[in-house]
Design a protein around this motif. Structure first.
Motif, PDB file in Angstrom:
ATOM      1  N   THR A 175      38.130 -30.703  19.852  1.00  0.00           N
ATOM      2  CA  THR A 175      39.072 -31.404  18.982  1.00  0.00           C
ATOM      3  C   THR A 175      39.545 -30.472  17.867  1.00  0.00           C
ATOM      4  OG1 THR A 175      37.134 -32.245  17.795  1.00  0.00           O
ATOM      5  CG2 THR A 175      38.126 -33.691  19.445  1.00  0.00           C
ATOM      6  N   ASN A 412      37.636 -41.412  23.759  1.00  0.00           N
ATOM      7  CA  ASN A 412      38.414 -40.246  23.360  1.00  0.00           C
ATOM      8  C   ASN A 412      37.533 -39.293  22.551  1.00  0.00           C
ATOM      9  OD1 ASN A 412      40.240 -38.449  21.990  1.00  0.00           O
ATOM     10  ND2 ASN A 412      41.878 -39.918  22.365  1.00  0.00           N
ATOM     11  N   SER A 478      40.751 -44.568  20.024  1.00  0.00           N
ATOM     12  CA  SER A 478      41.081 -43.637  18.929  1.00  0.00           C
ATOM     13  C   SER A 478      42.553 -43.761  18.550  1.00  0.00           C
ATOM     14  CB  SER A 478      40.764 -42.214  19.362  1.00  0.00           C
ATOM     15  OG  SER A 478      41.097 -41.298  18.341  1.00  0.00           O
TER      16      SER A 478
END
Length: 479
Positions: A175, A412, A478
């Motif tokens: 991420t 997610n 998310s």
């Protein structure tokens, strides 16, 4: 059972001895060895050199640029007067009648821009003293206000924050610093509004009981021999001009650059680069998705640090070398402290008895790994007294497992990132936390006088926001 007892005993000793002031650089390897002795199934020296040091070294390799550049940027903001200029501007605009909110926002803006929370505490404390004295707000509420602005929403929740607690999860979940922005903003709002409301309620209750600022002979003005009469907000602004601090636009521009450049490079520039070479073994056989978050914040901090120096060259030119050196040296202890805790976690994870603890945590909520992830990070952050340390231990030992569980459950990775980050900022602020102890020392107050407010604004309310994020994330995913 003996091995399990050894793990629990080592964790308890880590928490207690760290609270007593012994450095984790010594504690972590010694208590890891103690746990190995109880387990009796691993060679001591090999465990230290091949498990502990390998994990610690891997952490340093991954995160040293972020610690280094973050500390350097914070030092330049401090030495240039930019941090104090921003704080003064905020309190001047809000006025003494909103002193609590002014202190919280001053700390929040500075930490969101990448300034070290310790730098922020030193810079804002004298301003808070003047404001709280003028508004007749009890001094004992100052640590709570600084903790709310520095230890909570800007550290773990707001998307894009360069705080290390928001950066550590990136390689584990692939991420970037802007993961789950909607949920992060919601959590930040809960922390800010809830914490400010609590401190306001405490002030009104003290006012109704006839309690004012109090008589504190060790305040900055008194200690220097100056009359403790309150200075007005306007007088503080004049003082700031007299010392040649930068104007507000110059002071805040580097902070805007950190956030803006981080976003632009993460979402628009780096994805367009030709990075096929990352698949080669010599570059770690990785993908750009796993490194773009780190690359973006490195670029943002480098450019912003240069901007601070250039915009404030008149002030910094005679001490630029010392500012750079002090900033660089200031990054070493935090990263090696955290790396030692990571090494400790790797040793604990290598013990056979750890499987019992791992399975107990993972089975807390078999259908929702977000819950067990939150519990694991919170507990370890509480034990170590460190948000980054507890998070690092949890991710070093269980990060890959949670990434797999999240994928299997259709969660997610951005949600895993945000839950991990917010979880690190809950139980970490227990009484033995180093930042809490340092903050109280700066404010010249005791746990008995001020810790209740820190507990509410930096532990209870962040945990409440975490519950809200997990609930909404489970229901809506998310966002």
């Amino acid at each position: 059972m003996v091995g399990l007892f050894g793990i629990i005993l080592s964790l308890v000793l880590l928490m207690y001895l760290a609270y007593r002031g012994i450095t984790v650089l010594i504690l972590a390897p010694l208590l890891a060895v103690m746990a190995v002795l109880f387990a009796g199934d691993l060679p001591l020296l090999a465990t230290y050199t091949q498990v502990f040091m390998t994990a610690a070294g891997r952490f340093v390799t991954t995160y040293f640029p972020l610690f280094l550049l973050g500390a350097l940027f914070g030092k330049l903001m401090d030495d240039s007067g930019s941090a104090r200029a921003i704080a003064h501007w905020i309190v001047q605009k809000l006025g003494a009648e909103r002193s609590i909110l002014a202190v919280v926002l001053a700390c929040g803006i500075l930490t969101y821009g990448g300034v070290s929370l310790f730098v922020v505490a030193f810079a804002v404390y004298p301003i808070a003293v003047a404001l709280f004295r003028e508004a007749e707000i009890p001094k004992r509420l100052i640590p709570g206000a600084i903790a709310l602005g520095s230890f909570t929403f800007t550290m773990t929740a707001l998307p894009g924050t360069p705080a290390i607690q928001n950066l550590i999860p990136m390689p584990y979940f692939g991420t970037d610093a802007f993961a789950a922005p909607g949920l992060g903003i919601m959590a930040a709002a809960i922390m800010l509004v809830g914490g400010t409301a609590w401190l306001g309620w405490r002030h009104h209750r003290a006012h109704a009981a006839g309690e004012g600022y109090g008589n504190h002979a060790d305040d900055p003005a008194t200690a220097s021999g100056v009359s403790p009469r309150p200075r007005s907000v306007g007088a503080m602004a004049i003082d700031q001009e007299e010392v040649g601090a930068p104007g507000i636009l110059v002071a805040v521009l580097p902070i805007v650059l950190v956030i803006a450049l981080n976003y632009v490079f993460t979402n628009h520039l780096i994805p367009t680069w030709d990075t096929g070479y990352l698949a080669e073994p010599k570059y770690g056989a990785t993908t750009v998705n796993k490194v773009q978050g780190t690359w973006a914040i490195i670029i943002a901090l480098v450019i912003s640090s240069v901007a601070v120096a250039a915009l404030n060259w008149r002030v910094l030119r005679d001490r630029i070398a010392s500012s750079i050196n002090d900033g660089a040296m200031g990054s070493l202890l935090p990263i090696f402290n955290t790396a030692s805790e990571v090494g400790y976690g790797a040793v604990i994870a290598s013990l056979a008895a750890f499987a019992i603890l791992r399975d107990a945590v993972l089975n807390l909520s078999p259908d929702n790994p977000l819950i067990s992830l939150a519990v694991a990070v919170n507990v370890l952050a509480g034990v170590t007294g460190s948000a980054s340390g507890g998070m690092s231990i949890a991710l070093e030992t269980l990060g890959a497992t949670y990434a797999q569980l999240g994928q299997a459950a259709g969660i997610n990775p951005e949600l895993l990132h945000r839950v991990t980050a917010i979880s690190s900022g809950g139980f970490d602020a227990l009484p033995h936390n180093g930042a809490v102890i340092t903050l109280l020392a700066i404010c010249k107050l005791t746990h008995r006088q001020s810790y209740v407010d820190i507990l509410v604004v930096a532990v209870a309310i962040p945990v409440t926001s975490l519950i809200a994020v997990i609930t909404l994330g489970t229901m809506l995913g998310s966002f």
